[in-house]
Scaffold this active site. Structure first.
Site, PDB file in Angstrom:
ATOM      1  N   LYS A 287      21.434 -20.656  48.541  1.00 25.87           N
ATOM      2  CA  LYS A 287      20.380 -21.425  47.883  1.00 25.87           C
ATOM      3  C   LYS A 287      19.454 -22.009  48.952  1.00 25.87           C
ATOM      4  CE  LYS A 287      19.995 -25.087  44.341  1.00 25.87           C
ATOM      5  NZ  LYS A 287      20.798 -25.986  43.472  1.00 25.87           N
TER       6      LYS A 287
ATOM      7  N   CYS B 190      19.515 -21.605  40.930  1.00 27.45           N
ATOM      8  CA  CYS B 190      19.079 -22.810  40.230  1.00 27.45           C
ATOM      9  C   CYS B 190      17.724 -23.346  40.675  1.00 27.45           C
ATOM     10  CB  CYS B 190      20.159 -23.886  40.352  1.00 27.45           C
ATOM     11  SG  CYS B 190      19.937 -25.256  39.166  1.00 27.45           S
TER      12      CYS B 190
ATOM     13  N   GLU C 213      26.138 -21.371  38.917  1.00 26.31           N
ATOM     14  CA  GLU C 213      26.168 -21.919  40.265  1.00 26.31           C
ATOM     15  C   GLU C 213      27.493 -22.648  40.520  1.00 26.31           C
ATOM     16  OE1 GLU C 213      23.213 -24.955  42.764  1.00 26.31           O
ATOM     17  OE2 GLU C 213      23.112 -24.852  40.572  1.00 26.31           O
TER      18      GLU C 213
END
Length: 640
Positions: A115, A175, A46
């Protein structure tokens, strides 16, 4: 990539916080290195281009514009890299900043996945800098290194499908998305993704590594997918937290590879997407297909033979150590619990076993003893019947007697020579003709004796035949093929050996242990032909082939439905240096021939417990017509 295999790489490169130029240089170097090693799917952490721990520097225009420029250079550097690459970076759109994974291949940016779940706890305040993404896919503009403008999809609901291997469909999440109650990967899998990638920056605290590992492996299990997890390494800022680079690669609940923590580097793992598709095909609770709103982006990779890692030659046998001990104990418990229920239901206080001194009857005796113990029944109620005939050797006879007495069973010897000779006379069979009639007459006479003894006692006959014999049809129809409950029907021969050895190591009886170890050293044989100089003359594996090969074939045929070509490739890797390729092919052909032709024996099997993922019960796992044709399988074997 042939046969559904794909090599993947999760990379934690060396980085410098807020230095996109240095980070891009490292990423290009590592990307090129991984591709040269055969990786076709490469995943970076990330926000890898900038560094995850930039804090309020994410609000600086210079960092953002430099990140955009370095992304262009990184994408362009992939022109000669034959891999689908995912890299974490920032993305500006409509005045908002997003934390994204950029997907690219052969110099072309294919899509951007933002995300969704931004943490805002502890030392992580992503809402301070980033805007959450959403599922809706929109087109955004990307200007490449040459100044050419193109429109690419932006959103979470994007899947990437390989044109040259259609079963490779890749989805991405970032994540914290995995930690959320409803991770995007669930939707991705239901929409068709067979592999999920995750670029992460997960910090290290005591105990978190095990949790992280379990999370990744567990997600791969519930989604029947491959999962490639790349996380930030020690190059991130250590102002308040430390990052370990615990890259993880998992496949359907199995950890394929894991990086050593607190270092940078590349973690490789080979995934089998054909296996994943087969698992989903078998499991009807997976689905239904839900791909509404998804955009499918195609990419192409060169079809090359993936170098396989270690392939276990014994897929039925658990790994050595504590896991194996626990698994073997569990199998014995499953077998004995099944028999216990049958004894309870039929109100039988007696069990009858034909004890030959071979592996299978030995295991059946040990299992029956456990079942009697759990019921509080005296072991004297186990009638261990030895029936010596033309092929019985002193070695197996003595072992049968010693074991029966050692476990506390009632040993009964019933010679059948004269009964078989009388039968030969009745049907006009010459005793000197050692054909199939000569052999099967003995097997059927033994079964008749056991059934009648069970009637005398009001007990039941415990079957001894194992899963490997059922697969090959290596049993006399209505002979050892039949019983009142078959405790070994779900246990392959390679596993029988381990169960008997485990029992020898844990029995605590020196006489029993010695006999069990000798049984393990005795060649597998039905002992239906006269011995030569007092030794076994009829060795099963000389006739039907090595059981370790047949069990290997059986596992992949039943568990995943793989083609002969793929199983042959796996077998060559598993038995390299043990069997020549021609030998593997010879016994593979024999396996398919016997497996198809002997189904009629499996179609009328007695009850027995399933102990693992593979079973041949006609009432459960394997429902196959007795007259199915083996032509297309044998044709493929012949072509190998």
């Amino acid at each position: 990539m042939q046969n559904g295999f794909i090599k993947t790489a999760a990379i934690a490169p060396e980085i410098r916080v807020a230095d996109p130029v240095f980070n891009r240089e490292q990423m290009v170097e590592q990307m090129t290195k991984a591709a040269a090693k055969g990786a076709k799917l490469i995943v970076f952490p990330e926000l890898c281009l900038s560094g995850y721990t930039c804090g309020d520097l994410f609000l600086q225009e210079k960092l953002l514009t430099e990140g955009e420029e370095q992304l262009r250079i990184l994408v362009d550097a992939s022109r000669d890299v034959d891999a689908l690459v995912f890299a974490g970076t920032t993305w500006q759109e409509n005045g908002k900043l997003y934390n994204v994974m950029a997907a690219f291949c052969h110099g072309e940016l294919l899509g951007v996945i933002p995300k969704i779940h931004l943490p805002n706890y502890g030392e992580f305040y992503e809402h301070r800098h980033f805007t959450p993404g959403n599922r809706q896919v929109v087109d955004v503009e990307f200007v490449d290194l040459d100044g050419n403008s193109s429109w690419i999809p932006f959103g979470t609901d994007i899947l990437f499908q390989c044109e040259t291997m259609k079963s490779l469909v890749v989805g991405a999440e970032v994540c914290e998305d995995l930690w959320a109650p409803q991770p995007p990967s669930i939707r991705h899998a239901l929409a068709g993704a067979t592999v999920v990638v995750n670029g992460s920056a997960s910090n290290e605290v005591v105990g978190k590594s095990a949790y992280r590992r379990n999370l990744v492996v567990g997600q791969s299990a519930r989604l029947f997918c491959g999962y490639v997890y790349a996380t930030s390494g020690p190059g991130e800022s250590t102002t308040d937290v430390v990052f370990s680079g615990q890259n993880l690669i998992a496949e359907n609940g199995t950890l394929v590879a894991e990086a050593k923590r607190f270092r940078n580097g590349i973690t490789y793992g080979v995934l089998d997407v054909e296996k994943l598709v087969a698992e989903r095909r078998r499991n009807t609770s997976f689905g239904p297909m839900e791909n509404e709103g998804y955009e499918l982006v195609e990419f192409s990779l060169d079809v090359e033979e993936t170098v396989l890692g270690k392939v276990s030659p014994s897929p039925f046998v658990p790994a050595d150590g504590k896991e194996q001990t626990e698994r073997l104990e569990e199998i014995l418990s499953i077998q004995s619990t099944g028999l216990r229920k049958r004894l309870e239901h039929t109100r039988c206080r007696y069990a009858v076993i034909g004890i030959s001194g071979g592996l299978d009857s030995t295991l059946a005796l040990l299992v029956t003893a456990r079942a009697f113990d759990s019921l509080g029944l005296p072991r004297e109620g186990i009638s261990a019947v030895t029936m010596p005939c033309f092929g019985t050797t002193d070695r197996t006879y003595q072992n049968a007697c010693v074991m029966s007495k050692a476990v506390g069973a009632t040993l009964r010897e019933i010679p059948i020579r004269e009964s078989v000779r009388s039968h030969f006379k009745d049907i006009g069979q010459e005793e000197s003709v050692h054909d199939v009639t000569y052999e099967n007459a003995q097997a059927r006479e033994r079964t008749q004796v056991l059934m009648d003894v069970a009637n005398q006692l009001g007990g039941l006959v415990v079957g001894t035949g194992d899963l490997s014999e059922l697969a090959l049809g290596w049993a006399t129809y209505n002979g050892d093929h039949m019983s009142m409950y078959g405790v070994n029907g779900g246990v392959p021969k390679t596993l029988v050996r381990h169960l008997v050895r485990y029992s020898a190591e844990t029995c605590g009886d020196s006489a029993l242990q010695k006999a069990l170890l000798d049984v393990l050293d005795t060649p597998v044989s039905p002992e239906l032909l006269p011995p030569e100089e007092g030794k076994i003359s009829q060795k099963t594996e000389d006739l039907v082939g090595p059981y370790e090969l047949h069990d290997f074939f059986l596992y992949y045929v039943l568990r995943y439905g793989f083609s002969p070509e793929k199983i042959y490739r796996l077998a060559k890797a598993a038995f390299m240096g043990v069997y020549e390729d021609a030998v593997i092919l010879h016994w593979m052909k024999n396996f398919y021939r016997r497996f198809f032709s002997q189904q009629f024996k499996r179609s009328c099997l007695p009850d027995g417990p399933k102990v693992g993922a593979v079973a041949l019960s006609p009432r459960g796992d394997w429902r196959m017509p007795s007259d199915a044709c083996s032509r297309i399988w044998l044709d493929e074997v012949e072509a190998l």
